[in-house]
Design an enzyme around this catalytic site. Structure first.
Site, PDB file in Angstrom:
ATOM      1  N   ASP A   1       0.746  -1.250   0.069  1.00 50.84           N
ATOM      2  CA  ASP A   1      -0.156   0.155  -0.171  1.00 50.84           C
ATOM      3  C   ASP A   1       0.884   1.016   0.111  1.00 50.84           C
ATOM      4  O   ASP A   1       0.523   2.449  -0.189  1.00 50.84           O
ATOM      5  CB  ASP A   1      -1.155  -0.182   1.130  1.00 50.84           C
ATOM      6  CG  ASP A   1      -0.224  -0.027   2.691  1.00 50.84           C
ATOM      7  OD1 ASP A   1       1.021  -0.259   2.508  1.00 50.84           O
ATOM      8  OD2 ASP A   1      -0.840  -0.005   3.488  1.00 50.84           O
ATOM      9  N   SER A   2       2.270   1.084   0.056  1.00 49.47           N
ATOM     10  CA  SER A   2       3.230   2.115   0.026  1.00 49.47           C
ATOM     11  C   SER A   2       3.311   2.752  -1.540  1.00 49.47           C
ATOM     12  O   SER A   2       3.722   3.743  -1.551  1.00 49.47           O
ATOM     13  CB  SER A   2       4.493   1.517   0.275  1.00 49.47           C
ATOM     14  OG  SER A   2       4.878   0.424  -0.362  1.00 49.47           O
TER      15      SER A   2
ATOM     16  N   GLU B   1       8.104  -4.416  11.608  1.00 51.09           N
ATOM     17  CA  GLU B   1       8.651  -3.142  11.169  1.00 51.09           C
ATOM     18  C   GLU B   1       8.978  -2.394  12.557  1.00 51.09           C
ATOM     19  O   GLU B   1       8.148  -2.258  13.283  1.00 51.09           O
ATOM     20  CB  GLU B   1       7.590  -2.348  10.449  1.00 51.09           C
ATOM     21  CG  GLU B   1       8.113  -0.996   9.817  1.00 51.09           C
ATOM     22  CD  GLU B   1       6.961  -0.308   8.922  1.00 51.09           C
ATOM     23  OE1 GLU B   1       6.323  -1.162   8.244  1.00 51.09           O
ATOM     24  OE2 GLU B   1       7.575   0.582   8.510  1.00 51.09           O
TER      25      GLU B   1
END
Ligand code: KIV
Length: 283
Positions: A64-65, A201
């Protein structure tokens, strides 16, 4: 008269070799068992997908980056399923070997497990995704369970989860101090729910190492130290297309921004000077 190549690309990747073997989720599990580390990159279009595939990257993520690396948004929040599907389709059409994972965008899976299932099915049926990724910990267990039961491989994303930027109070390292135990427990819950891998992350390296040891499924780190089973970077960060201040966890392996800038300037200069097109470019 010889036929000319289709102008502006013809939908084929540069690949000419016979179809190689596709990476499957069981290969990733086997690599963990054998201590073999691997790399994952984002890809959002046919040429990067084919290039990374041919470079031997076994897993490609249509993140979705894309929102803030392709579509010009400031964060990953605005991108929609309808915007991501054509990008996923381009990547699955162009990667012969890599496992292609589609990221589920913000708002498309959190409400219920059923909503998550219907979104994931769209990515698989309409775009050819071979797996999906979603953000969240134990609260996503029902979603992960339903996907896994339905034959949809799902990677869970824990630690810093960009879609929750506003509730997490910005881009902050997660799992420090006592919070480490919560993250380790969430990793185990997601494994038990059926996730085939965990993306971790912005988590301290020792905590990510502990998670990696605590689960049998592969962990993919970004800003999570060297002990994860795999590492991922956004390709524009990895290749130096993005400029300006970069997160500490990024290593740039090329300076594509300078290469493209120089090429664009040389092209413009040739056009201004009348030296392009030359006779060999003219029919
Ligand atoms: O969308 C994305 O690019 C990601 C990164 C953390 C790899 O999820």
């Amino acid at each position: 008269m010889s036929e000319q190549p289709t102008p502006y690309g013809d939908g084929t990747s540069p690949a000419t070799a016979p179809s190689p073997k596709r990476t499957r989720i069981h290969h990733l599990r086997e690599m963990k068992e054998q201590g073999e580390k691997w790399a994952m990159l984002t890809a959002y279009d046919m040429y990067t997908a084919a290039t990374f595939d041919q470079a031997g990257i076994p897993v490609l993520l249509v993140g979705d980056s894309a929102s803030n690396n392709v579509l010009g948004n400031k964060t990953s929040l605005p991108v929609t399923v309808d915007e991501l599907i054509p990008l996923v389709r381009a990547v699955t059409r162009s990667a012969q070997r890599a496992l292609v994972i589609a990221d589920l965008p913000f708002g498309s899976y959190q409400a219920t497990a059923e909503q998550c299932f219907h979104t994931a099915v769209r990515f698989m049926k309409e775009a050819g995704a071979q797996a999906v990724k979603l953000e969240g910990g134990a609260e996503m267990a029902l979603q992960v369970e339903l996907l896994a039961r339905s034959g949809i491989p799902v990677m869970a994303h824990i630690g810093f989860t960009p879609q929750r930027e506003h509730s997490l109070g910005g881009y902050r390292v997660q799992g420090r101090g006592e919070d480490a135990q919560r993250l380790i427990a969430e990793a185990k819950t997601l494994e038990a729910a059926g996730a085939f891998a965990l993306l971790i992350e912005m988590v301290p390296g020792d905590v990510a190492a502990e998670i990696t040891k605590s689960v049998q499924i592969p962990t993919v780190g970004i800003g999570a130290g060297k002990d994860c089973d795999a590492q991922v970077l956004v390709w524009q960060d990895m290749a130096g297309l993005r400029t300006g201040r970069l997160p500490r966890f990024v290593k740039q392996y090329a300076d594509v921004h300078t290469v493209l800038t120089d090429a664009a300037r040389d092209f413009a200069a040739d056009v201004a000077a009348g030296s392009f097109p030359a006779p060999e470019h003219t029919f």
